[in-house]
Design a protein around this motif. Structure first.
Motif, PDB file in Angstrom:
ATOM      1  N   ARG A  77     -48.267  -9.267 -18.831  1.00 50.08           N
ATOM      2  CA  ARG A  77     -48.154 -10.227 -19.956  1.00 50.08           C
ATOM      3  C   ARG A  77     -47.351  -9.834 -20.874  1.00 50.08           C
ATOM      4  O   ARG A  77     -47.035 -10.757 -21.644  1.00 50.08           O
ATOM      5  N   ALA A  93     -50.682  -4.288 -34.113  1.00 42.46           N
ATOM      6  CA  ALA A  93     -51.797  -3.955 -33.376  1.00 42.46           C
ATOM      7  C   ALA A  93     -52.828  -3.559 -34.360  1.00 42.46           C
ATOM      8  O   ALA A  93     -52.920  -3.091 -35.106  1.00 42.46           O
ATOM      9  N   LEU A  96     -58.810  -0.787 -31.790  1.00 45.73           N
ATOM     10  CA  LEU A  96     -59.990  -1.011 -30.929  1.00 45.73           C
ATOM     11  C   LEU A  96     -61.163   0.107 -30.793  1.00 45.73           C
ATOM     12  O   LEU A  96     -62.241  -0.234 -31.154  1.00 45.73           O
ATOM     13  N   LYS A 116     -55.405  -3.022 -29.944  1.00 48.10           N
ATOM     14  CA  LYS A 116     -55.154  -4.481 -29.351  1.00 48.10           C
ATOM     15  C   LYS A 116     -53.825  -4.923 -29.946  1.00 48.10           C
ATOM     16  O   LYS A 116     -53.782  -5.158 -31.316  1.00 48.10           O
ATOM     17  N   ALA A 117     -53.199  -5.773 -29.066  1.00 50.90           N
ATOM     18  CA  ALA A 117     -51.721  -6.062 -29.668  1.00 50.90           C
ATOM     19  C   ALA A 117     -51.749  -7.475 -28.967  1.00 50.90           C
ATOM     20  O   ALA A 117     -52.484  -7.752 -28.031  1.00 50.90           O
ATOM     21  N   THR A 118     -50.754  -8.221 -29.282  1.00 55.25           N
ATOM     22  CA  THR A 118     -50.761  -9.601 -28.998  1.00 55.25           C
ATOM     23  C   THR A 118     -49.098  -9.738 -28.513  1.00 55.25           C
ATOM     24  O   THR A 118     -48.243  -9.412 -29.110  1.00 55.25           O
ATOM     25  N   THR A 119     -49.015 -10.428 -27.297  1.00 59.11           N
ATOM     26  CA  THR A 119     -47.629 -10.562 -26.637  1.00 59.11           C
ATOM     27  C   THR A 119     -47.106 -11.927 -27.635  1.00 59.11           C
ATOM     28  O   THR A 119     -47.619 -12.429 -28.282  1.00 59.11           O
ATOM     29  N   GLN A 123     -51.063 -13.590 -25.482  1.00 53.37           N
ATOM     30  CA  GLN A 123     -51.978 -12.894 -24.700  1.00 53.37           C
ATOM     31  C   GLN A 123     -52.250 -11.740 -25.240  1.00 53.37           C
ATOM     32  O   GLN A 123     -51.400 -10.812 -25.913  1.00 53.37           O
ATOM     33  N   SER A 124     -53.432 -10.997 -25.184  1.00 51.58           N
ATOM     34  CA  SER A 124     -53.881  -9.836 -25.474  1.00 51.58           C
ATOM     35  C   SER A 124     -53.592  -8.642 -24.515  1.00 51.58           C
ATOM     36  O   SER A 124     -53.938  -8.791 -23.546  1.00 51.58           O
ATOM     37  N   ARG A 126     -53.712  -4.134 -24.515  1.00 52.96           N
ATOM     38  CA  ARG A 126     -54.362  -2.806 -25.067  1.00 52.96           C
ATOM     39  C   ARG A 126     -53.031  -1.733 -24.996  1.00 52.96           C
ATOM     40  O   ARG A 126     -52.600  -1.519 -23.956  1.00 52.96           O
ATOM     41  N   ASN A 152     -54.013  -4.933 -19.572  1.00 48.12           N
ATOM     42  CA  ASN A 152     -54.581  -6.206 -20.009  1.00 48.12           C
ATOM     43  C   ASN A 152     -55.990  -5.989 -20.661  1.00 48.12           C
ATOM     44  O   ASN A 152     -56.728  -5.275 -20.103  1.00 48.12           O
ATOM     45  N   ASN A 154     -59.004  -9.093 -22.405  1.00 51.07           N
ATOM     46  CA  ASN A 154     -59.361 -10.457 -22.773  1.00 51.07           C
ATOM     47  C   ASN A 154     -59.377 -10.655 -24.177  1.00 51.07           C
ATOM     48  O   ASN A 154     -59.498  -9.710 -24.959  1.00 51.07           O
TER      49      ASN A 154
END
Length: 154
Positions: A77, A93, A96, A116-119, A123-124, A126, A152, A154
Motif C-alpha cells: 500500500r 499517524a 491505535l 494508524k497512518a494514511t498512504t 489507504q490505511s 499500521r 495493512n 482496514n
C-alpha cells in the motif's frame, strides 16, 4: 581507478555492476535503503501516547530494511518512494494500541506501540514502533523507540 577518485554514486554503480548475480530487485532494495532512506537515520518523530507521555521515535538501518521488505513483500500500500518520507507519515499517524513483546518473535524489542497512518492514495497502514530497553554498565537505563515495521489495516 583508485577508490578515492570515485564519487559515491560511481562506487555504488560499480558495486552493483560488479556483482552480476544480484537481481534488479536487490539493486533497487540497496538503492532505497542506502540512499533514499538514509536521511531517516538522522530524524526523530515525537508521538504522544494516551497516558500523556511523549516518545521520540527514530529509525535505524535494521528497521529500515524491515520497513522496505514489509512494503515490497506484504503491505504494497506504500510505494517505495513514500518510504523515504515515512517520518512524515508517522508524524501524521494516530495512536491505535500497544502490546507487550511476544516471546515467539525474534526481535530486540520489549514493548510495541502501533499507529494508524494514511498512504498518499488514502489507504490505511499500521506503523509498528518497537521499544528497546538496555541497562548500561553504569546502571543507567537507555530506552530507544524504533519504527521498524508496517502492515495493512482496514
Amino acid at each position: 581507478m583508485p577508490d578515492n577518485e570515485l564519487c559515491a554514486t560511481c562506487r555504488f554503480l560499480h558495486e552493483c555492476v560488479g556483482n552480476r548475480e544480484k537481481t534488479q530487485a536487490a539493486i533497487l532494495r540497496k538503492h532505497y535503503i542506502d540512499k533514499e532512506m538514509a536521511p531517516l537515520l538522522d530524524k526523530k518523530v515525537q508521538k504522544q501516547l494516551p497516558n500523556g507521555n511523549n516518545i521520540k521515535v527514530g529509525f535505524d538501518k535494521k528497521g529500515n530494511k524491515h520497513l522496505y521488505s514489509d512494503t515490497m513483500a506484504r503491505t504494497r500500500r506504500v510505494s517505495a518512494d513514500e518510504l523515504k518520507d515515512i517520518d512524515i507519515m508517522l508524524d501524521n499517524a494516530t495512536y491505535l494500541n500497544e502490546a507487550a513483546h511476544d516471546p515467539t518473535h525474534n526481535n530486540p524489542f520489549d514493548y510495541f506501540y502501533y499507529f494508524k497512518a494514511t498512504t498518499a492514495d488514502g489507504q490505511s497502514v499500521r506503523l509498528n514502533i518497537g521499544r528497546e530497553t538496555h541497562r548500561r554498565n553504569d546502571g543507567r537505563i537507555i530506552v530507544k523507540y524504533i519504527c521498524y515495521s508496517i502492515n495493512n489495516i482496514n
